[in-house]
Design a protein around this motif. Structure first.
Motif, PDB file in Angstrom:
ATOM      1  N   GLY A 146     -19.834 -13.685 -29.046  1.00 12.20           N
ATOM      2  CA  GLY A 146     -19.877 -13.978 -30.464  1.00 12.20           C
ATOM      3  C   GLY A 146     -20.252 -15.418 -30.782  1.00 12.20           C
ATOM      4  N   ARG A 147     -19.891 -15.851 -31.976  1.00  9.61           N
ATOM      5  CA  ARG A 147     -20.298 -17.144 -32.505  1.00  9.61           C
ATOM      6  C   ARG A 147     -19.381 -18.324 -32.193  1.00  9.61           C
ATOM      7  NH1 ARG A 147     -25.566 -17.258 -33.125  1.00  9.61           N
ATOM      8  NH2 ARG A 147     -26.387 -16.142 -34.938  1.00  9.61           N
ATOM      9  N   PRO A 148     -18.093 -18.134 -31.815  1.00 14.20           N
ATOM     10  CA  PRO A 148     -17.234 -19.304 -31.611  1.00 14.20           C
ATOM     11  C   PRO A 148     -17.784 -20.269 -30.569  1.00 14.20           C
ATOM     12  CG  PRO A 148     -15.899 -17.332 -31.769  1.00 14.20           C
ATOM     13  CD  PRO A 148     -17.331 -16.873 -31.706  1.00 14.20           C
ATOM     14  N   THR A 196     -36.467 -10.400 -32.996  1.00 10.29           N
ATOM     15  CA  THR A 196     -35.062 -10.431 -33.371  1.00 10.29           C
ATOM     16  C   THR A 196     -34.444  -9.038 -33.340  1.00 10.29           C
ATOM     17  OG1 THR A 196     -35.656 -10.248 -35.700  1.00 10.29           O
ATOM     18  CG2 THR A 196     -35.346 -12.476 -34.804  1.00 10.29           C
ATOM     19  N   MET A 197     -33.121  -9.022 -33.330  1.00  8.29           N
ATOM     20  CA  MET A 197     -32.362  -7.780 -33.435  1.00  8.29           C
ATOM     21  C   MET A 197     -32.257  -7.369 -34.900  1.00  8.29           C
ATOM     22  SD  MET A 197     -29.201  -8.598 -30.826  1.00  8.29           S
ATOM     23  CE  MET A 197     -28.968 -10.284 -31.384  1.00  8.29           C
ATOM     24  N   GLU A 198     -31.949  -6.115 -35.107  1.00  8.26           N
ATOM     25  CA  GLU A 198     -31.604  -5.602 -36.425  1.00  8.26           C
ATOM     26  C   GLU A 198     -30.148  -5.153 -36.409  1.00  8.26           C
ATOM     27  OE1 GLU A 198     -35.770  -3.654 -38.095  1.00  8.26           O
ATOM     28  OE2 GLU A 198     -34.353  -2.409 -36.951  1.00  8.26           O
ATOM     29  N   GLY A 199     -29.370  -5.664 -37.348  1.00  6.22           N
ATOM     30  CA  GLY A 199     -28.009  -5.164 -37.514  1.00  6.22           C
ATOM     31  C   GLY A 199     -26.957  -5.802 -36.635  1.00  6.22           C
ATOM     32  N   TRP A 200     -27.267  -6.948 -36.027  1.00  4.02           N
ATOM     33  CA  TRP A 200     -26.237  -7.599 -35.203  1.00  4.02           C
ATOM     34  C   TRP A 200     -25.212  -8.259 -36.117  1.00  4.02           C
ATOM     35  CZ3 TRP A 200     -25.700 -12.984 -32.964  1.00  4.02           C
ATOM     36  CH2 TRP A 200     -24.689 -13.011 -31.989  1.00  4.02           C
ATOM     37  N   ALA A 201     -23.936  -7.959 -35.912  1.00  5.99           N
ATOM     38  CA  ALA A 201     -22.864  -8.465 -36.768  1.00  5.99           C
ATOM     39  C   ALA A 201     -21.789  -9.119 -35.902  1.00  5.99           C
ATOM     40  CB  ALA A 201     -22.272  -7.331 -37.600  1.00  5.99           C
ATOM     41  N   PRO A 202     -22.003 -10.367 -35.489  1.00 10.59           N
ATOM     42  CA  PRO A 202     -21.110 -10.988 -34.517  1.00 10.59           C
ATOM     43  C   PRO A 202     -19.705 -11.279 -35.030  1.00 10.59           C
ATOM     44  CG  PRO A 202     -22.713 -12.576 -35.320  1.00 10.59           C
ATOM     45  CD  PRO A 202     -23.137 -11.244 -35.841  1.00 10.59           C
ATOM     46  N   GLU A 203     -19.473 -11.214 -36.330  1.00  8.17           N
ATOM     47  CA  GLU A 203     -18.139 -11.471 -36.859  1.00  8.17           C
ATOM     48  C   GLU A 203     -17.333 -10.190 -37.080  1.00  8.17           C
ATOM     49  OE1 GLU A 203     -17.306 -14.524 -36.876  1.00  8.17           O
ATOM     50  OE2 GLU A 203     -19.337 -15.300 -36.555  1.00  8.17           O
ATOM     51  N   ASP A 204     -17.953  -9.039 -36.856  1.00  5.56           N
ATOM     52  CA  ASP A 204     -17.315  -7.773 -37.211  1.00  5.56           C
ATOM     53  C   ASP A 204     -16.520  -7.173 -36.053  1.00  5.56           C
ATOM     54  OD1 ASP A 204     -18.536  -8.120 -39.613  1.00  5.56           O
ATOM     55  OD2 ASP A 204     -19.894  -6.399 -39.467  1.00  5.56           O
ATOM     56  N   ALA A 205     -15.344  -6.638 -36.373  1.00  4.87           N
ATOM     57  CA  ALA A 205     -14.552  -5.891 -35.394  1.00  4.87           C
ATOM     58  C   ALA A 205     -15.173  -4.509 -35.203  1.00  4.87           C
ATOM     59  CB  ALA A 205     -13.117  -5.765 -35.909  1.00  4.87           C
ATOM     60  N   PRO A 206     -14.953  -3.850 -34.054  1.00  4.53           N
ATOM     61  CA  PRO A 206     -14.164  -4.354 -32.930  1.00  4.53           C
ATOM     62  C   PRO A 206     -14.986  -5.116 -31.899  1.00  4.53           C
ATOM     63  CG  PRO A 206     -14.718  -2.067 -32.535  1.00  4.53           C
ATOM     64  CD  PRO A 206     -15.321  -2.421 -33.870  1.00  4.53           C
ATOM     65  N   PHE A 208     -17.163  -7.860 -32.222  1.00  2.84           N
ATOM     66  CA  PHE A 208     -17.235  -9.319 -32.335  1.00  2.84           C
ATOM     67  C   PHE A 208     -18.358  -9.888 -31.470  1.00  2.84           C
ATOM     68  CE2 PHE A 208     -12.708  -8.366 -33.202  1.00  2.84           C
ATOM     69  CZ  PHE A 208     -12.652  -8.828 -34.504  1.00  2.84           C
ATOM     70  N   GLY A 209     -19.516  -9.356 -31.607  1.00  7.18           N
ATOM     71  CA  GLY A 209     -20.654  -9.815 -30.817  1.00  7.18           C
ATOM     72  C   GLY A 209     -21.308  -8.692 -30.055  1.00  7.18           C
ATOM     73  N   TRP A 210     -20.505  -7.761 -29.543  1.00 10.60           N
ATOM     74  CA  TRP A 210     -21.077  -6.634 -28.818  1.00 10.60           C
ATOM     75  C   TRP A 210     -20.935  -5.352 -29.643  1.00 10.60           C
ATOM     76  CZ3 TRP A 210     -24.519  -6.248 -25.251  1.00 10.60           C
ATOM     77  CH2 TRP A 210     -24.807  -4.984 -24.723  1.00 10.60           C
ATOM     78  N   PRO A 211     -22.046  -4.680 -29.965  1.00 15.81           N
ATOM     79  CA  PRO A 211     -21.961  -3.446 -30.753  1.00 15.81           C
ATOM     80  C   PRO A 211     -21.292  -2.338 -29.948  1.00 15.81           C
ATOM     81  CG  PRO A 211     -24.210  -3.814 -29.995  1.00 15.81           C
ATOM     82  CD  PRO A 211     -23.430  -5.042 -29.637  1.00 15.81           C
ATOM     83  N   PRO A 212     -20.177  -1.800 -30.413  1.00 12.57           N
ATOM     84  CA  PRO A 212     -19.440  -0.825 -29.594  1.00 12.57           C
ATOM     85  C   PRO A 212     -20.197   0.468 -29.345  1.00 12.57           C
ATOM     86  CG  PRO A 212     -18.498  -1.015 -31.801  1.00 12.57           C
ATOM     87  CD  PRO A 212     -19.498  -2.117 -31.678  1.00 12.57           C
ATOM     88  N   GLU A 213     -21.248   0.736 -30.133  1.00 10.49           N
ATOM     89  CA  GLU A 213     -22.004   1.964 -29.893  1.00 10.49           C
ATOM     90  C   GLU A 213     -22.966   1.842 -28.715  1.00 10.49           C
ATOM     91  OE1 GLU A 213     -24.404  -0.300 -33.091  1.00 10.49           O
ATOM     92  OE2 GLU A 213     -22.299  -0.008 -32.501  1.00 10.49           O
ATOM     93  N   ARG A 214     -23.163   0.618 -28.212  1.00  7.66           N
ATOM     94  CA  ARG A 214     -24.067   0.433 -27.075  1.00  7.66           C
ATOM     95  C   ARG A 214     -23.248   0.306 -25.786  1.00  7.66           C
ATOM     96  NH1 ARG A 214     -29.631  -0.756 -28.853  1.00  7.66           N
ATOM     97  NH2 ARG A 214     -30.045  -1.101 -26.643  1.00  7.66           N
ATOM     98  N   PRO A 215     -23.610   1.049 -24.742  1.00  7.17           N
ATOM     99  CA  PRO A 215     -22.884   0.918 -23.472  1.00  7.17           C
ATOM    100  C   PRO A 215     -23.118  -0.452 -22.853  1.00  7.17           C
ATOM    101  CG  PRO A 215     -24.824   2.299 -23.190  1.00  7.17           C
ATOM    102  CD  PRO A 215     -24.705   2.046 -24.659  1.00  7.17           C
TER     103      PRO A 215
END
Length: 398
Positions: A146-148, A196-206, A208-215
């Motif tokens: 993530g962003r920290p 660039t990526m589409e839809g990356w949301a590094p502040e969002d749970a769960p 926080f940087g890694w999209p949970p739908e991607r293995p």
């Protein structure tokens, strides 16, 4: 969401500038599309003229476990194209290998830490491309940490293969963003593009940087999951110590321990010394026995870092400080403990490994200073972190 490779493959307009060009790919085992096709196979199938492949540390195949294990060049058995190792006889692309392509596509899954060598490999590729008049495109991927931002800034003169430039340990950028910062900081004249990526949301749970739908796929052999990626900015420092970082177990770089320490006592001392540094994470005392590497075959008392589950709070988690606190607890409880490992680290022979890892002696000196308190480390680190947050701002794409 879509990674850079997915967007490139889906949009003929994005690929159009590559038509008629010789294309090289810098990749590893985690370089896959949304349907888990390796990027090399997908790019060839798209009709691009892929003329060469390059591999970073641990190799294109990700087959080499430890640090300082070099990969050879070889010929790809499926497509017959040359595969050049950037962690073998050379770390930088040679003039011969640079002559095999016009545009290099960089499709590397990173973990968001200065010491993870794919960052340095990107810099070396950009420098070689500037010298040889080649183009570099980064097919961007998430930063799973993530962003920290956290850690001391690498000091001048401390550059190495695990320290490409004056950035903190946990930089909070994607490789695409980092490439743009490199070009600006080192004043490189290179044709550079980020898909660039589409839809990356590094502040969002769960995630926080890694999209949970991607293995998650290991980008290197010991990067087994997102918990490791979150903890790595701290646990990587264990490579410069005589403590086990869990190599030889199924959860490397998510724990630390040794046969001659008491993990419960260490956790208690960590909580006493700097409880604020343990927010947002859960620690658990464990036992483990490495099957290879440090303390092989010995029963170790250890601390497992859970940057996951209900107890995880992304904005509060400080992996670099947490691991520094673990060292400080050991130094307090065992003043004579041989903590620092004295061996060549990433081919640096004249500095202690822990200092190479941190880009200077500041962390080690704080640990070894019997009178130092938590605020002393913060006093030197917080300004570095604030300066980096400001310096990177103009290069963030998401």
């Amino acid at each position: 969401m879509n990674f850079g490779i997915d967007r490139l493959l889906a949009d003929p307009e994005l690929r159009r500038p590559l038509e008629g060009k010789r294309v090289a790919l810098l990749a590893h085992p985690a370089s896959v599309t949304a349907d888990l096709t390796h990027s090399l196979d997908a790019l060839v199938a798209s009709g691009l003229n892929v003329s060469a492949v390059f591999g970073p540390q641990h190799g294109v195949r990700g087959d080499l476990q430890d640090n300082m294990m070099e990969s050879p060049d070889f010929t790809d058995p499926t497509y017959g194209m040359p595969v050049f190792s950037l962690y073998g006889e050379v770390r930088r692309p040679t003039g011969q290998s640079m002559g095999t392509f016009d545009v290099m596509l960089v499709d590397l899954q990173d973990v968001g830490c200065r010491i993870y060598t794919f960052v340095t490999t990107l810099l070396y590729v950009l420098e070689a491309a500037a010298e040889h008049g080649k183009s570099v495109w980064v097919l961007d991927r998430p930063n799973p940490a993530g962003r920290p931002v956290e850690g001391l800034t690498l000091l001048p003169g401390w550059e190495s293969f695990v320290g490409a430039g004056p950035m903190p340990m946990r930089h909070g950028m994607t490789l695409g963003e980092m490439g743009a910062w490199f070009i600006d900081h080192f004043k490189l004249d290179v044709d550079y593009r980020v898909i660039t990526m589409e839809g990356w949301a590094p502040e969002d749970a769960p995630g926080f940087g890694w999209p949970p739908e991607r293995p998650w796929i290991n980008p290197s052999p010991n990067a087994a999951n997102v918990n490791m990626a979150r903890a790595y900015a701290g646990t990587v420092m264990l490579e410069g110590t005589n403590l086990s970082e869990g190599r030889g177990t199924t959860r490397p770089l998510e724990l630390f321990g040794a046969p001659d320490i008491d993990a419960r006592a260490i956790i208690a001392e960590m909580r006493r010394f700097a409880p604020d540094w343990l927010e947002g994470v859960a620690l658990r005392d464990i036992w483990f026995q490495p099957t290879f590497h440090k303390h092989v075959g010995q029963l170790c008392s250890g601390v497992f870092i859970h940057a996951e589950g209900q107890g995880y709070y992304h904005a509060a988690f400080q992996p670099w400080r947490l691991q520094a606190l673990g060292f400080k607890a050991i130094r307090t409880l065992y003043p004579g403990y041989e903590l620092w490992r004295d061996f060549p680290y990433e081919y640096v022979f004249d500095k202690l490994a822990i200092d190479v890892i941190n880009g200077g002696p500041g962390l080690r000196e704080w640990v070894d200073d019997a009178g130092a308190v938590a605020g002393d480390l913060d006093a030197t680190t917080l300004p570095d972190e604030a300066a980096w947050i400001e310096a990177r701002q103009g290069f963030l794409l998401y």
